[in-house]
Design a protein around this motif. Structure first.
Motif, mmCIF file in Angstrom:
data_model
loop_
_atom_site.group_PDB
_atom_site.id
_atom_site.type_symbol
_atom_site.label_atom_id
_atom_site.label_comp_id
_atom_site.label_asym_id
_atom_site.label_seq_id
_atom_site.Cartn_x
_atom_site.Cartn_y
_atom_site.Cartn_z
ATOM 1 N N PRO A 177 -29.209 30.080 -26.283
ATOM 2 C CA PRO A 177 -29.836 29.875 -24.984
ATOM 3 C C PRO A 177 -30.517 31.140 -24.474
ATOM 4 C CG PRO A 177 -27.527 29.203 -24.956
ATOM 5 C CD PRO A 177 -27.787 29.869 -26.270
ATOM 6 N N SER A 178 -31.579 30.946 -23.691
ATOM 7 C CA SER A 178 -32.288 32.089 -23.124
ATOM 8 C C SER A 178 -31.622 32.588 -21.851
ATOM 9 C CB SER A 178 -33.740 31.712 -22.828
ATOM 10 O OG SER A 178 -33.784 30.605 -21.948
ATOM 11 N N GLY A 179 -30.689 31.806 -21.315
ATOM 12 C CA GLY A 179 -29.980 32.192 -20.104
ATOM 13 C C GLY A 179 -28.698 31.395 -19.974
ATOM 14 N N GLY B 156 -27.889 28.950 -17.849
ATOM 15 C CA GLY B 156 -27.959 27.589 -17.317
ATOM 16 C C GLY B 156 -28.138 26.532 -18.387
ATOM 17 N N ASP C 232 -31.573 26.216 -20.035
ATOM 18 C CA ASP C 232 -32.088 27.429 -20.674
ATOM 19 C C ASP C 232 -32.084 27.337 -22.195
ATOM 20 O OD1 ASP C 232 -32.544 28.726 -18.223
ATOM 21 O OD2 ASP C 232 -30.478 29.466 -18.148
ATOM 22 N N CYS D 175 -29.908 25.499 -24.167
ATOM 23 C CA CYS D 175 -28.569 25.434 -24.743
ATOM 24 C C CYS D 175 -28.504 24.366 -25.837
ATOM 25 C CB CYS D 175 -27.535 25.127 -23.657
ATOM 26 S SG CYS D 175 -25.870 24.940 -24.305
#
Length: 185
Positions: free
Chosen positions: A39-41, A43, A46, A48
């Motif tokens: 994931p990029s973040g 949340g 993002d 996942c």
């Protein structure tokens, strides 16, 4: 010159030259090493993979079984053949964030995973665990997932020690089919 090769130029093996299995290749691991699919973040939106996996077919996503709150899926980068993950559908990072119902279903699916692996592959034992946070070894720390790693007597051969890799003698799609067929209802 490649490590471990003869210093005699006549005995050197170059790229593309048959080497009688002197080199071991695991190119599929490069995606994991480079962080692909992470994931990029923090949340759920993002990127996942654990949030997107359930939208695909069981065969395409390597899902073994689904329940109301969790699902079981093969690990793309397994420590041993049959290494699977029990994952809540809800995007939570920490075990303490699970509801009582999610905790109960996660535990029940872990038991079923063990039964399926014993039935399909005769596992002698298991390593079971949650890596909470990146510092604890979680590859995807933003979405909780429990590892169920089957073990067999003597499964720690020379490969992990010398080659720092595992040899998996079966394609993941075949492993998924065997475990799905053995999954207790």
């Amino acid at each position: 010159m490649l490590t471990g090769m003869s210093s005699d130029p006549e005995n050197q093996i170059g790229v593309g030259t048959p080497d009688a299995f002197q080199r071991l290749w695991t190119p599929h691991r490069m995606a994991y090493i480079q962080g692909e699919g992470k994931p990029s973040g923090p949340g759920a939106g993002d990127g996942c993979p654990f949030c997107s996996i359930p939208a695909r077919s069981d065969e395409d996503s390597l899902i073994i079984a689904r329940a109301e709150r969790v699902y079981a899926v093969l690990n793309l980068y397994p420590y041993n053949g049959g290494h699977l993950l029990v994952v809540p559908y809800r995007h939570v990072a920490d075990y303490t964030e699970l509801t009582a119902d999610e905790t109960a279903e996660l535990a029940e699916f872990t038991k079923r995973a063990m039964t399926a692996v014993r039935t399909a592959a005769g596992a002698h034992g298991f390593n079971i665990g949650l890596n909470q946070g990146a510092v604890a070894g979680a590859g995807i720390a933003a979405h909780l997932h429990q590892h169920v790693v089957p073990r067999w007597g003597g499964d720690a051969n020379f490969m992990p020690v010398i080659g720092h890799t595992k040899v998996l003698p079966q394609l993941l799609a075949e492993t998924r089919r065997l475990l799905a067929d053995a999954w207790p209802v």
